[in-house]
Design a protein around this motif. Structure first.
Motif, PDB file in Angstrom:
ATOM      1  N   ARG A 265      14.255  -6.802  -9.627  1.00 17.11           N
ATOM      2  CA  ARG A 265      14.728  -8.013  -9.446  1.00 17.11           C
ATOM      3  C   ARG A 265      13.823  -9.244  -9.943  1.00 17.11           C
ATOM      4  NH1 ARG A 265      14.960 -10.312  -3.286  1.00 17.11           N
ATOM      5  NH2 ARG A 265      12.472 -10.653  -3.050  1.00 17.11           N
ATOM      6  N   GLY A 266      12.610  -8.967 -10.438  1.00 19.06           N
ATOM      7  CA  GLY A 266      11.615  -9.740 -11.087  1.00 19.06           C
ATOM      8  C   GLY A 266      10.454 -10.208 -10.260  1.00 19.06           C
ATOM      9  N   ASP A 267      10.288  -9.488  -9.100  1.00 19.51           N
ATOM     10  CA  ASP A 267       9.150 -10.061  -8.367  1.00 19.51           C
ATOM     11  C   ASP A 267       7.716  -9.451  -9.016  1.00 19.51           C
ATOM     12  OD1 ASP A 267      10.547 -11.196  -6.406  1.00 19.51           O
ATOM     13  OD2 ASP A 267      10.869  -9.486  -5.304  1.00 19.51           O
ATOM     14  N   LYS A 268       6.600  -9.995  -8.511  1.00 20.50           N
ATOM     15  CA  LYS A 268       5.365  -9.593  -8.978  1.00 20.50           C
ATOM     16  C   LYS A 268       4.906  -8.667  -7.929  1.00 20.50           C
ATOM     17  CE  LYS A 268       4.575 -13.798 -11.570  1.00 20.50           C
ATOM     18  NZ  LYS A 268       3.881 -15.122 -11.886  1.00 20.50           N
ATOM     19  N   VAL A 269       4.080  -7.432  -8.345  1.00 25.74           N
ATOM     20  CA  VAL A 269       3.830  -6.617  -7.369  1.00 25.74           C
ATOM     21  C   VAL A 269       2.483  -6.087  -7.583  1.00 25.74           C
ATOM     22  CG1 VAL A 269       4.389  -4.341  -6.223  1.00 25.74           C
ATOM     23  CG2 VAL A 269       6.207  -5.702  -7.028  1.00 25.74           C
ATOM     24  N   ALA A 270       1.585  -6.020  -6.850  1.00 23.60           N
ATOM     25  CA  ALA A 270       0.214  -5.322  -6.625  1.00 23.60           C
ATOM     26  C   ALA A 270       0.627  -4.055  -5.671  1.00 23.60           C
ATOM     27  CB  ALA A 270      -0.793  -6.251  -5.900  1.00 23.60           C
ATOM     28  N   ALA A 271       0.592  -3.134  -6.437  1.00 24.18           N
ATOM     29  CA  ALA A 271       0.834  -1.804  -5.964  1.00 24.18           C
ATOM     30  C   ALA A 271      -0.397  -0.823  -5.781  1.00 24.18           C
ATOM     31  CB  ALA A 271       1.995  -1.129  -6.788  1.00 24.18           C
ATOM     32  N   THR A 272      -0.830  -0.419  -4.505  1.00 22.57           N
ATOM     33  CA  THR A 272      -1.934   0.381  -4.334  1.00 22.57           C
ATOM     34  C   THR A 272      -1.436   1.945  -4.159  1.00 22.57           C
ATOM     35  OG1 THR A 272      -2.371   0.361  -2.013  1.00 22.57           O
ATOM     36  CG2 THR A 272      -3.011  -1.677  -3.182  1.00 22.57           C
TER      37      THR A 272
ATOM     38  N   THR B 125       0.927  -1.188  -0.087  1.00 23.31           N
ATOM     39  CA  THR B 125      -0.094   0.140  -0.101  1.00 23.31           C
ATOM     40  C   THR B 125       0.961   1.187  -0.070  1.00 23.31           C
ATOM     41  OG1 THR B 125      -0.247   0.026   2.223  1.00 23.31           O
ATOM     42  CG2 THR B 125      -1.849  -1.179   1.258  1.00 23.31           C
ATOM     43  N   GLY B 126       0.204   2.192  -0.502  1.00 26.07           N
ATOM     44  CA  GLY B 126       0.982   3.568  -0.537  1.00 26.07           C
ATOM     45  C   GLY B 126       2.157   3.541  -1.524  1.00 26.07           C
ATOM     46  N   ALA B 127       2.171   3.132  -2.643  1.00 22.16           N
ATOM     47  CA  ALA B 127       3.091   2.787  -3.608  1.00 22.16           C
ATOM     48  C   ALA B 127       3.434   3.872  -4.400  1.00 22.16           C
ATOM     49  CB  ALA B 127       2.976   1.578  -4.548  1.00 22.16           C
TER      50      ALA B 127
ATOM     51  N   LEU C 254       0.647  -5.001 -11.009  1.00 25.68           N
ATOM     52  CA  LEU C 254      -0.957  -4.704 -11.129  1.00 25.68           C
ATOM     53  C   LEU C 254      -1.139  -3.347 -10.081  1.00 25.68           C
ATOM     54  CD1 LEU C 254      -3.687  -5.664 -11.560  1.00 25.68           C
ATOM     55  CD2 LEU C 254      -3.464  -7.024  -9.489  1.00 25.68           C
ATOM     56  N   PRO C 255      -1.336  -2.380 -10.879  1.00 31.61           N
ATOM     57  CA  PRO C 255      -1.760  -1.212  -9.947  1.00 31.61           C
ATOM     58  C   PRO C 255      -3.269  -1.252  -9.530  1.00 31.61           C
ATOM     59  CG  PRO C 255      -0.919  -0.489 -12.249  1.00 31.61           C
ATOM     60  CD  PRO C 255      -1.241  -1.944 -11.976  1.00 31.61           C
ATOM     61  N   ILE C 256      -3.355  -0.926  -8.392  1.00 30.01           N
ATOM     62  CA  ILE C 256      -4.741  -0.811  -7.743  1.00 30.01           C
ATOM     63  C   ILE C 256      -5.112   0.389  -7.110  1.00 30.01           C
ATOM     64  CG2 ILE C 256      -6.439  -2.131  -6.128  1.00 30.01           C
ATOM     65  CD1 ILE C 256      -4.656  -4.872  -6.570  1.00 30.01           C
ATOM     66  N   GLN C 257      -6.102   1.017  -7.633  1.00 27.78           N
ATOM     67  CA  GLN C 257      -6.638   2.259  -6.724  1.00 27.78           C
ATOM     68  C   GLN C 257      -7.349   1.742  -5.455  1.00 27.78           C
ATOM     69  OE1 GLN C 257      -9.871   3.677  -5.755  1.00 27.78           O
ATOM     70  NE2 GLN C 257      -8.822   5.343  -5.003  1.00 27.78           N
TER      71      GLN C 257
END
Length: 275
Positions: A25-32, A8-10, A51-54
């Motif tokens: 570095r190749g991680d998968k990120v859901a960034a809010t 959160t808070g990305a 994956l951007p998430i509002q």
């Protein structure tokens, strides 16, 4: 092996820096973020792994939806980082009711909602790691940050309790305690009370103590966070920066001395003869 991260808070500060480090570095990120346009450049650069998430973390239902969406999208959530929050600057007497409620709403309840959403996901998959971004001010206090101090002390108590409750599910908890860093936490992202001139000297004293040497470089924290999330047995607590350990060592020494001085009074208050 790459990890799946929910943070959160990305949009800025630590959240942005850590998101970039994970992606690089190749991680998968859901960034809010409240405004996902702030993540547009990263989304274009990492279309398959970001994956951007509002999200406004104050919205409990939306927090659950966001966490579940991320888990469904990536298939799992290895790490959840509760980073969203802000600082409220002002003496306790100056703080309005709404300012106080808003500070606790975001820094405590926002973190709580995301945490509650993450637990069943991690339990179902057999484990995970929750990082709660607290502060050195969750362990000791500074003047003119009373409600912020209170919010981070709440995060500390909530998160330490959480660690003992979810360990049998394979879920690990780390409380991250940064000292001051040159993010916009104390600048554009900060909120301020209406000033009372009676507190001018207290404020001046605080700000005078914030020298360049006591303020860390936020980019330097990324390596520490990567190490923590990769650790098989991560710490319950970790400072970020060099200020926390010496300062809090003295704070605890002073607390222990006071408790020792008043031990006889405390023992007598128990109501039973000492064995």
């Amino acid at each position: 092996m790459s990890k799946t991260i929910f943070i959160t808070g990305a949009s800025k500060g630590f959240g942005r820096i850590w998101t970039e480090a994970f992606l690089e570095r190749g991680d998968k990120v859901a960034a809010t973020a409240r405004n996902t346009e702030t993540l547009a450049d990263l989304a274009a650069q990492y279309p398959d792994t970001l994956l951007p998430i509002q999200l406004n973390v104050n919205d409990r239902a939306a927090s659950f939806t966001a966490v579940n969406r991320a888990a469904a999208h990536f298939g799992s959530l290895d790490v959840v980082i509760n980073n969203a929050g802000y600082g409220l600057f002002g003496a306790i007497e100056e703080t309005s009711e709404q300012q106080a409620r808003d500070q606790i709403e975001t820094n405590v309840f926002g973190l709580l909602w995301v945490t509650q959403a993450a637990i069943p996901v991690m339990r179902a998959q057999g484990g995970g790691h929750i990082l709660q971004v607290s502060s050195v001010l969750g362990v000791a206090t500074l003047p003119v940050l009373g409600l912020y101090n209170a919010s981070k002390w709440a995060v500390e108590g909530l998160s330490e309790t959480l660690a003992s409750e979810v360990k049998d599910f394979g879920i690990k908890v780390t409380i991250v305690e940064p000292n001051g860093f040159s993010t916009d936490w104390g600048g554009a992202s900060a909120f301020h009370t209406e000033a009372n001139p009676l507190y001018e000297d207290v404020k001046a004293s605080l700000y005078a103590g914030l020298t360049p040497d006591t303020i860390g470089k936020p980019e330097a924290t990324a390596e520490a966070i990567l190490k923590v999330v990769d650790e098989e047995n991560p710490p319950l607590r970790i400072f970020l920066g060099k200020v926390g350990f010496p300062w809090l060592s003295q704070v605890y020494a002073d607390r222990l001395a006071t408790w020792e001085e008043w031990k006889e009074v405390a023992d007598a208050a128990h109501g039973h003869a000492t064995v």
